[in-house]
Enzyme design. Structure first.
Site, PDB file in Angstrom:
ATOM      1  N   ASP A 131       0.820  -1.211   0.000  1.00 25.20           N
ATOM      2  CA  ASP A 131       0.000   0.000   0.000  1.00 25.20           C
ATOM      3  C   ASP A 131       0.853   1.260   0.000  1.00 25.20           C
ATOM      4  O   ASP A 131       2.062   1.200   0.187  1.00 25.20           O
ATOM      5  CB  ASP A 131      -0.954  -0.002   1.213  1.00 25.20           C
ATOM      6  N   HIS A 165      -7.025  -4.974  10.042  1.00 23.49           N
ATOM      7  CA  HIS A 165      -6.736  -4.707   8.624  1.00 23.49           C
ATOM      8  C   HIS A 165      -5.423  -5.361   8.187  1.00 23.49           C
ATOM      9  O   HIS A 165      -4.505  -5.511   8.981  1.00 23.49           O
ATOM     10  CB  HIS A 165      -6.778  -3.208   8.297  1.00 23.49           C
ATOM     11  N   ASN A 219      -7.437  -3.150  14.215  1.00 24.31           N
ATOM     12  CA  ASN A 219      -8.804  -3.483  13.801  1.00 24.31           C
ATOM     13  C   ASN A 219      -8.842  -4.677  12.840  1.00 24.31           C
ATOM     14  O   ASN A 219      -9.872  -4.955  12.240  1.00 24.31           O
ATOM     15  CB  ASN A 219      -9.471  -2.253  13.150  1.00 24.31           C
ATOM     16  N   GLU A 275      -9.681  -2.140   5.442  1.00 24.33           N
ATOM     17  CA  GLU A 275     -10.307  -1.896   6.736  1.00 24.33           C
ATOM     18  C   GLU A 275     -11.532  -2.803   6.906  1.00 24.33           C
ATOM     19  O   GLU A 275     -12.093  -3.292   5.911  1.00 24.33           O
ATOM     20  CB  GLU A 275     -10.747  -0.424   6.809  1.00 24.33           C
TER      21      GLU A 275
END
Ligand code: F6R
Length: 240
Positions: A67, A137, A135, A142
């Site tokens: 990313d 990811h 979380n 997400e």
């Protein structure tokens, strides 16, 4: 999914680096998938050490990063382009023309499609390393209602922005958007290594190893992959 529990961060980093070394030695022309963040820094340090000792070479390697932020330039020291050069690429013999990091300086939709095309043209990713967000990811995928197939543009969730604020002068400086490989892109890698360290990751590691497979905990999808190694230190494994 194989889970390896290591005594501490350094041991976790060595185990992950050894998997990369084995990959490069058995296939010098490997396509490697890299991640940024604090967790893989030790792995990259080990790989640089192995390179300097003459054990491995990156000459034939092609790389694809998971990313990149949108809204900061490659020369910004918080860009993932900068991170990868600073921690790995500037210290090994990888050919710069074989380095791929999403280019977020132009048309984002075109870049997403082109990134997928480049991965395919390179023959697919042989070995991908991923960290994990609090979380769940992986990349910047997400929690959401479905597993996204391909490289895409994402809005970062507040929890991720807060977690990443530690690298920036203020939370307002943290980019709110990124280009990330999709869950499908990651799942198409032949081998995946997930690294996690510290108590703060213990609950999400428990959720993805033992909980429900759901796009609300994106990394849980890795349980469907046939060659995944989760490498954690004792603190991150403390709720297993
Ligand atoms: C970075 C990335 C993220 C991080 C994750 C964990 O390229 O894709 O998914 O791996 O946010 O970050 P750290 O390792 O800093 O806890």
């Amino acid at each position: 999914m194989v889970v390896k529990i290591c005594k501490d961060y350094d041991a976790m980093s060595r185990v992950a680096a050894n998997i990369f070394a084995a990959q490069i030695i058995t296939k010098p022309g490997s396509v490697l998938g890299f991640a940024t963040g604090s967790t893989p820094e030790g792995t990259y340090k080990e790989l640089v050490k192995m390179y300097k000792e003459g054990l491995i070479s990156f000459k034939g390697v092609t790389s694809f990063n998971l990313d990149e932020y949108v809204g900061i330039t490659r020369s910004n020291d918080q860009s993932y382009y900068y991170f990868m050069h600073h921690h790995l690429f500037d210290h090994v013999d990888i050919n710069e023309s074989n380095v791929n990091i999403p280019n977020t300086g132009g048309n984002l939709q075109d870049e997403c499609m082109d990134y997928e095309r480049r991965i395919k043209a390179a023959g697919g990713i042989d070995l991908q390393i991923v960290g994990i967000g609090n979380n769940g990811h992986i990349g910047f995928n997400e929690p959401c209602d479905n597993f996204v197939e391909n490289t895409n543009v994402v809005e970062l969730q507040q929890r991720t922005i807060e977690a990443n604020a530690r690298f920036f002068d203020s939370i307002e400086d943290v980019p709110t958007k990124a280009v990330t490989m999709g869950i499908g892109t990651i799942m198409r890698a032949k081998k995946v290594v997930l690294v996690a360290s510290g108590e703060g990751k213990a609950d999400i590691i428990r959720d993805i190893v033992k909980g429900k497979i759901t796009p609300m905990a994106p990394a849980s999808v890795l349980r469907f992959h046939n060659d995944v190694t989760v490498i954690v230190d004792r603190a991150a494994a403390s709720m297993l």
